[in-house]
Design an enzyme around this catalytic site. Structure first.
Site, PDB file in Angstrom:
ATOM      1  N   ARG A  70     -71.042  48.671 -84.227  1.00  0.00           N
ATOM      2  CA  ARG A  70     -71.262  47.341 -83.660  1.00  0.00           C
ATOM      3  C   ARG A  70     -72.295  47.504 -82.556  1.00  0.00           C
ATOM      4  O   ARG A  70     -73.388  47.996 -82.790  1.00  0.00           O
ATOM      5  CB  ARG A  70     -69.950  46.749 -83.131  1.00  0.00           C
ATOM      6  CG  ARG A  70     -68.854  46.558 -84.167  1.00  0.00           C
ATOM      7  CD  ARG A  70     -67.702  45.752 -83.616  1.00  0.00           C
ATOM      8  NE  ARG A  70     -67.286  46.210 -82.283  1.00  0.00           N
ATOM      9  CZ  ARG A  70     -66.287  45.677 -81.584  1.00  0.00           C
ATOM     10  NH1 ARG A  70     -65.617  44.657 -82.091  1.00  0.00           N
ATOM     11  NH2 ARG A  70     -65.955  46.140 -80.401  1.00  0.00           N
TER      12      ARG A  70
ATOM     13  N   MET B  99     -51.654  19.959 -88.353  1.00  0.00           N
ATOM     14  CA  MET B  99     -52.566  20.052 -87.217  1.00  0.00           C
ATOM     15  C   MET B  99     -51.846  19.918 -85.877  1.00  0.00           C
ATOM     16  O   MET B  99     -52.129  20.664 -84.942  1.00  0.00           O
ATOM     17  CB  MET B  99     -53.662  18.992 -87.323  1.00  0.00           C
ATOM     18  CG  MET B  99     -54.715  19.103 -86.227  1.00  0.00           C
ATOM     19  SD  MET B  99     -56.009  17.861 -86.354  1.00  0.00           S
ATOM     20  CE  MET B  99     -56.838  18.363 -87.859  1.00  0.00           C
TER      21      MET B  99
ATOM     22  N   LYS C  15     -61.814  39.465 -71.147  1.00  0.00           N
ATOM     23  CA  LYS C  15     -62.708  38.599 -71.910  1.00  0.00           C
ATOM     24  C   LYS C  15     -61.891  37.526 -72.625  1.00  0.00           C
ATOM     25  O   LYS C  15     -60.665  37.592 -72.693  1.00  0.00           O
ATOM     26  CB  LYS C  15     -63.503  39.429 -72.920  1.00  0.00           C
ATOM     27  CG  LYS C  15     -62.634  40.211 -73.901  1.00  0.00           C
ATOM     28  CD  LYS C  15     -63.461  41.103 -74.781  1.00  0.00           C
ATOM     29  CE  LYS C  15     -62.540  41.870 -75.747  1.00  0.00           C
ATOM     30  NZ  LYS C  15     -63.307  42.674 -76.716  1.00  0.00           N
TER      31      LYS C  15
ATOM     32  N   TYR D 173     -46.485  18.608 -95.716  1.00  0.00           N
ATOM     33  CA  TYR D 173     -47.577  18.569 -96.678  1.00  0.00           C
ATOM     34  C   TYR D 173     -47.278  19.438 -97.891  1.00  0.00           C
ATOM     35  O   TYR D 173     -46.810  20.583 -97.759  1.00  0.00           O
ATOM     36  CB  TYR D 173     -48.873  19.056 -96.025  1.00  0.00           C
ATOM     37  CG  TYR D 173     -49.529  18.040 -95.120  1.00  0.00           C
ATOM     38  CD1 TYR D 173     -49.891  16.778 -95.597  1.00  0.00           C
ATOM     39  CD2 TYR D 173     -49.802  18.347 -93.796  1.00  0.00           C
ATOM     40  CE1 TYR D 173     -50.499  15.849 -94.768  1.00  0.00           C
ATOM     41  CE2 TYR D 173     -50.411  17.423 -92.957  1.00  0.00           C
ATOM     42  CZ  TYR D 173     -50.756  16.172 -93.452  1.00  0.00           C
ATOM     43  OH  TYR D 173     -51.352  15.249 -92.626  1.00  0.00           O
TER      44      TYR D 173
END
Length: 347
Positions: free
Chosen positions: A130, A294, A37, A246
């Protein structure tokens, strides 16, 4: 026009197959499938599935019907199980495709039976709460007449030594006693490491196949499959006392050579690697300094002694258990987060 990618994943076919064979060996008498998956945990299911099929894998598990459809030209569709079940709109295309639903609720069972039945799998919720029938729902009255191939459940905490593991095994076996099914399946990668009692008829490893280590017992037998690499975009010299990145989370304490490489959290290299990740070139290791942004990461390459230049490639340290410790992310998140900007190169 095709531009060369500035970042790439080297993917090791031999390691992938060796890991699956290791899990098959540890599964004892049980047969061994594979969870593919999420595009084979980000590696590319259309590349992974044929390799595992050639190695002897015959049961593949996806989450969505679209994932099954994307693989059905590579292997027999009936070898693909769709874990998230069916809704009414799925019935006609699912029957046409031939992949096998995992039925999780009485409503799904009713839909499948009304459409003519045929082979199916059934999920019992043994304690993860679940998807799946509760043990009180898994009665012969509900399930009689279904052609159940795999009766399965899913372990919640197999990566830990907790009482819940044994409790789930007991609940699943007790529920399964009254249900006619060809095979029973409980163990994921970590569950296999709990021992043969958990392996039953069929195991469903995922993480370990792709190089993850869900339990320490598996560490020595699992090979790294995924090797990210990124191109150096710029090299500059910084003196002591200069901020990097940053929010100036790193300040130089000496003169350093700083490489900026094409990699960032948009590629799945998360901010948790800020000031903790590393790269290498040959035997030399280089610490990541400053915050992951990013599209860019900055690396202290001072100990390269001027041997690196713009356009050279750095290998990104990404052994999954170590990378998880460095970043604070789970090994599953690290794998499935690897985005499409990577060129994927299979050996």
């Amino acid at each position: 026009m095709t531009f060369p990618a500035p970042l790439r994943l080297r993917l090791d076919s031999e390691a992938l197959v060796a890991n699956w064979k290791t899990m098959a060996r540890l599964s004892g008498k049980a047969s061994t499938g594979a969870a593919v998956k999420a595009d084979a945990y980000g590696l590319g299911a259309r590349e992974v599935v044929p390799r595992l099929w050639a190695a002897g894998c015959r049961d593949f598990f996806v989450a969505h019907w679209s994932e099954a459809e994307a693989l059905a030209d590579l292997i027999p569709a009936e070898s693909i199980a769709v874990l998230n079940g069916i809704c009414e709109a799925d019935i006609a295309p699912a029957r046409a495709l031939g992949a096998v639903p995992v039925l999780n609720t009485p409503q799904q069972i009713s839909l499948w039976r009304a459409a003519g039945g045929a082979k199916c799998h059934v999920m019992i919720d043994s304690g993860i709460n679940r998807l799946g029938l509760g043990p009180e729902q898994a009665t012969s009255e509900l399930l009689d007449g279904l052609e159940i191939d795999i009766l399965m459940s899913h372990l919640a905490s197999a990566d830990e030594d907790v009482a819940q593991n044994g409790q789930q095994l007991a609940v699943f076996l007790e529920s399964g006693n009254a249900i006619k099914a060809q095979r029973k399946s409980l163990a994921n990668s970590a569950g296999i490491a709990l021992g043969e009692d958990y392996c039953l008829d069929l195991t469903r490893p995922g993480l370990a196949v792709y190089g993850g280590v869900p339990r320490l017992e598996l560490a020595s037998g699992i090979k790294q499959v995924v090797w990210p690499e990124s191109r150096i975009l710029q090299i500059r010299q910084l003196v002591s006392g200069m901020p990097v990145g940053y929010n100036a989370t790193y300040t130089t304490t000496d003169t350093i050579s700083l490489a900026t490489i094409s990699l960032g959290y948009a590629d799945g290299y998360f901010r948790g690697f800020s000031n903790t990740g590393s790269c290498r070139s040959g035997p030399e290791h280089f610490p990541l300094v400053g915050r992951v942004s990013m599209d860019l990461v900055t690396v202290d390459i001072s100990n390269s002694r001027g041997q690196l230049a713009e356009g050279d490639w750095l290998a990104v340290e990404f052994q999954l258990d170590h990378a998880a410790n460095a970043s604070g992310m789970s090994q599953y998140e690290l794998l499935t987060g690897l985005e499409r900007r990577f060129e994927r190169i299979w050996s």
